[in-house]
Design a protein around this motif. Structure first.
Motif, PDB file in Angstrom:
ATOM      1  N   ASN A   6       0.823  -1.209   0.000  1.00  0.00           N
ATOM      2  CA  ASN A   6       0.000   0.000   0.000  1.00  0.00           C
ATOM      3  C   ASN A   6       0.857   1.259   0.000  1.00  0.00           C
TER       4      ASN A   6
ATOM      5  N   VAL B 285       2.110   1.861  -3.463  1.00  0.00           N
ATOM      6  CA  VAL B 285       1.052   2.400  -4.312  1.00  0.00           C
ATOM      7  C   VAL B 285       0.855   3.887  -4.034  1.00  0.00           C
TER       8      VAL B 285
ATOM      9  N   SER C  72      -6.064  -2.960  -2.836  1.00  0.00           N
ATOM     10  CA  SER C  72      -5.065  -3.924  -2.364  1.00  0.00           C
ATOM     11  C   SER C  72      -5.714  -5.239  -1.947  1.00  0.00           C
TER      12      SER C  72
ATOM     13  N   THR D 155      -1.695  -0.192  -8.677  1.00  0.00           N
ATOM     14  CA  THR D 155      -2.010  -1.533  -8.173  1.00  0.00           C
ATOM     15  C   THR D 155      -1.702  -2.592  -9.229  1.00  0.00           C
TER      16      THR D 155
END
Length: 268
Positions: free
Chosen positions: A5, A8, A35, A74
């Motif tokens: 995360n 990202v 995610s 992602t």
């Protein structure tokens, strides 16, 4: 905040900074949702159309298409395409335009989106086609809460329950802010859960940044037997203190100093 995360979120900021345009607030708010979907819930082969199981894949539609930076990052971090391509975001001739487009051949993109209120209607058609073809794949849709003010969304909700599309699962990114301000001030959605239930949907409310809660909700949704809606309470601009819950960051690129500050916070 886990490393996937965090990566990202860093990508989102760098992409939008490099393009000098984009939507950081709503991209940062949906990172955990994407995610969990791509790491724990959906079957989506990373080899994309080359996979022998391609037709069995779950479908994902980013109805809030302006949050494309979050989806692109992602997908790249899951190996759908080269990570370096992220930094062509919003550039001329790039496959990574401001809103997802199928005509550009980008792996992982199911539907061209960006005109708010249309993604769920498209998803209803896909879910119905899967049923008619006896395909057990699921259709997942991410909607913005401001987008829930569109009448076409409610027509699609009604159609899905009428057709008993238990293969359709929506997630509402409930960050409570849209381009014009607080959703309650623009056009109140509450009581959102009761409205969804009145349209024949099962509904669950979760912390949209808690991966365990999200994963549990998706598991319940997959076996519910009716169309299912997850209201994911999130924070617009999540992860960057000066962007969090700040409507001014709905559609603005960080400058050099702001990018440096944001990356320092995410690297802390």
């Amino acid at each position: 905040m886990n490393s996937f995360n965090n990566n990202v979120r860093r990508d989102i900021l760098k992409m939008i900074h490099g393009a000098k345009s984009g939507h950081p607030g709503g991209s940062l708010s949906c990172v955990e949702i994407l995610s969990v979907l791509y790491n724990k819930v959906m079957f989506v082969p990373p080899e994309w159309k080359k996979s022998p199981d391609f037709q069995k894949r779950d479908r994902f539609i980013l109805s809030k298409g302006h949050a494309s930076a979050a989806l692109y990052s992602t997908l790249a971090n899951k190996g759908f395409f080269a990570h370096d391509e992220l930094f062509t975001f919003r550039k001329l001739a790039s496959r990574l335009q401001g809103h997802p487009s199928t005509r550009l051949g980008l792996e992982g993109i199911e539907v061209s989106t960006g005109s708010l209120g249309q993604g769920l209607s498209i998803a209803v058609g896909i879910a119905l086609a899967l049923k008619l073809n006896a395909n057990s794949a699921k259709v997942f849709v991410l909607l913005g809460d401001g987008e829930m003010q569109e009448g076409s969304v409610w027509e699609a909700l009604m159609s899905a329950s009428h057709k008993k599309l238990d293969n359709l699962i929506i997630v509402i990114d409930r960050n409570k802010l849209q381009i014009d301000g607080d959703t309650d001030d623009v056009k109140s959605l509450e009581p959102l859960d009761k409205k969804l239930q009145a349209f024949g949907w099962e509904c669950m409310e979760v912390d949209g940044h808690n991966e365990d809660e999200l994963e549990n909700a998706f598991n319940v949704a997959k076996s519910s037997g009716v169309p299912f809606a997850i209201i994911a309470n999130t924070l617009k601009g999540k992860g960057v203190s000066f962007m969090e819950n700040n409507v001014g960051w709905h559609g603005k690129a960080p400058n050099d100093d702001e990018l440096k500050r944001a990356l320092e916070e995410l690297n802390a």
